[in-house]
Design a protein around this motif. Structure first.
Motif, PDB file in Angstrom:
ATOM      1  N   VAL A  93       0.840  -1.197   0.000  1.00  0.00           N
ATOM      2  CA  VAL A  93       0.000   0.000   0.000  1.00  0.00           C
ATOM      3  C   VAL A  93       0.873   1.244   0.000  1.00  0.00           C
ATOM      4  N   HIS A  94       0.695   2.056  -1.037  1.00  0.00           N
ATOM      5  CA  HIS A  94       1.430   3.315  -1.133  1.00  0.00           C
ATOM      6  C   HIS A  94       0.732   4.260  -2.094  1.00  0.00           C
ATOM      7  N   PHE A  95       1.045   5.523  -1.927  1.00  0.00           N
ATOM      8  CA  PHE A  95       0.578   6.586  -2.820  1.00  0.00           C
ATOM      9  C   PHE A  95       1.788   7.246  -3.464  1.00  0.00           C
ATOM     10  N   HIS A  96       1.647   7.630  -4.715  1.00  0.00           N
ATOM     11  CA  HIS A  96       2.575   8.556  -5.343  1.00  0.00           C
ATOM     12  C   HIS A  96       1.949   9.929  -5.130  1.00  0.00           C
ATOM     13  N   VAL A  97       2.673  10.821  -4.492  1.00  0.00           N
ATOM     14  CA  VAL A  97       2.156  12.141  -4.163  1.00  0.00           C
ATOM     15  C   VAL A  97       2.870  13.141  -5.052  1.00  0.00           C
ATOM     16  N   LEU A  98       2.087  13.806  -5.908  1.00  0.00           N
ATOM     17  CA  LEU A  98       2.669  14.702  -6.892  1.00  0.00           C
ATOM     18  C   LEU A  98       2.137  16.117  -6.735  1.00  0.00           C
ATOM     19  N   PRO A  99       3.017  17.060  -6.368  1.00  0.00           N
ATOM     20  CA  PRO A  99       2.608  18.456  -6.403  1.00  0.00           C
ATOM     21  C   PRO A  99       2.353  18.847  -7.864  1.00  0.00           C
ATOM     22  N   ARG A 100       1.299  19.604  -8.105  1.00  0.00           N
ATOM     23  CA  ARG A 100       0.943  19.987  -9.475  1.00  0.00           C
ATOM     24  C   ARG A 100       0.933  21.504  -9.595  1.00  0.00           C
ATOM     25  N   TYR A 101       1.377  21.995 -10.751  1.00  0.00           N
ATOM     26  CA  TYR A 101       1.490  23.435 -10.966  1.00  0.00           C
ATOM     27  C   TYR A 101       1.498  23.743 -12.455  1.00  0.00           C
ATOM     28  N   SER A 102       1.049  24.930 -12.778  1.00  0.00           N
ATOM     29  CA  SER A 102       0.973  25.336 -14.185  1.00  0.00           C
ATOM     30  C   SER A 102       2.274  25.954 -14.682  1.00  0.00           C
ATOM     31  N   ASP A 103       3.042  26.579 -13.801  1.00  0.00           N
ATOM     32  CA  ASP A 103       4.297  27.222 -14.181  1.00  0.00           C
ATOM     33  C   ASP A 103       5.476  26.403 -13.683  1.00  0.00           C
TER      34      ASP A 103
END
Length: 148
Positions: A93-103
């Motif tokens: 059990v795990h998550f890939h945690v991805l910060p998301r941004y337009s710039d």
């Protein structure tokens, strides 16, 4: 006493990528930085089904995600956070945690575009340079909230 770790911990570079450790969870810098500050939020259990985790893991998840989002917020200032629970290749059990941004973001003289923005993240892109990943790990660890 050293914790027993599952194989997914090693697959994602632990212990070298470890940022924070909790009773039921650990947070690792993702060895491929799909976006700046990409993490793996991993259960320390041997379980491969989310529903099989002990109740304490679900309770603790609230604190872990609050700490994670506070540190990433200070580091990256993302517009969104994506939590992907795929578990196709790495079964624990795990998550890939991805910060998301337009710039595009820059860190350690490296550009980090979010090539999938505003759609799903592009998991085929990213930065895998070990020195850059270590710099990301170190910076996020320094911003991690201190728990009393």
């Amino acid at each position: 006493m050293e914790k027993d770790r599952n194989a997914t911990f090693t697959k994602f570079g632990g212990p070298g990528t470890l940022i924070a450790d909790y009773e039921h969870w650990c947070v690792l810098a993702r060895p491929k930085q799909v976006t700046l500050g990409a993490l793996v939020l991993l259960s320390d259990s041997p379980h491969e089904r989310f529903s099989d985790l002990p109740l304490g893991a679900f309770t603790e998840l609230s604190q872990v995600t609050a700490d994670l989002e506070a540190a990433i917020g200070r580091f990256v200032s993302p517009e969104k956070m994506n939590y992907l629970m795929l578990m196709m290749v790495d079964p624990h059990v795990h998550f890939h945690v991805l910060p998301r941004y337009s710039d595009e973001r820059r860190f350690a003289d490296t550009a980090f575009p979010d090539t999938g923005w505003p759609g799903p993240p592009d998991l085929s892109s990213g930065v895998s340079d070990a020195d850059v990943v270590e710099a990301v790990r170190s910076e996020i660890a320094s911003l991690w909230p201190v728990r009393a």
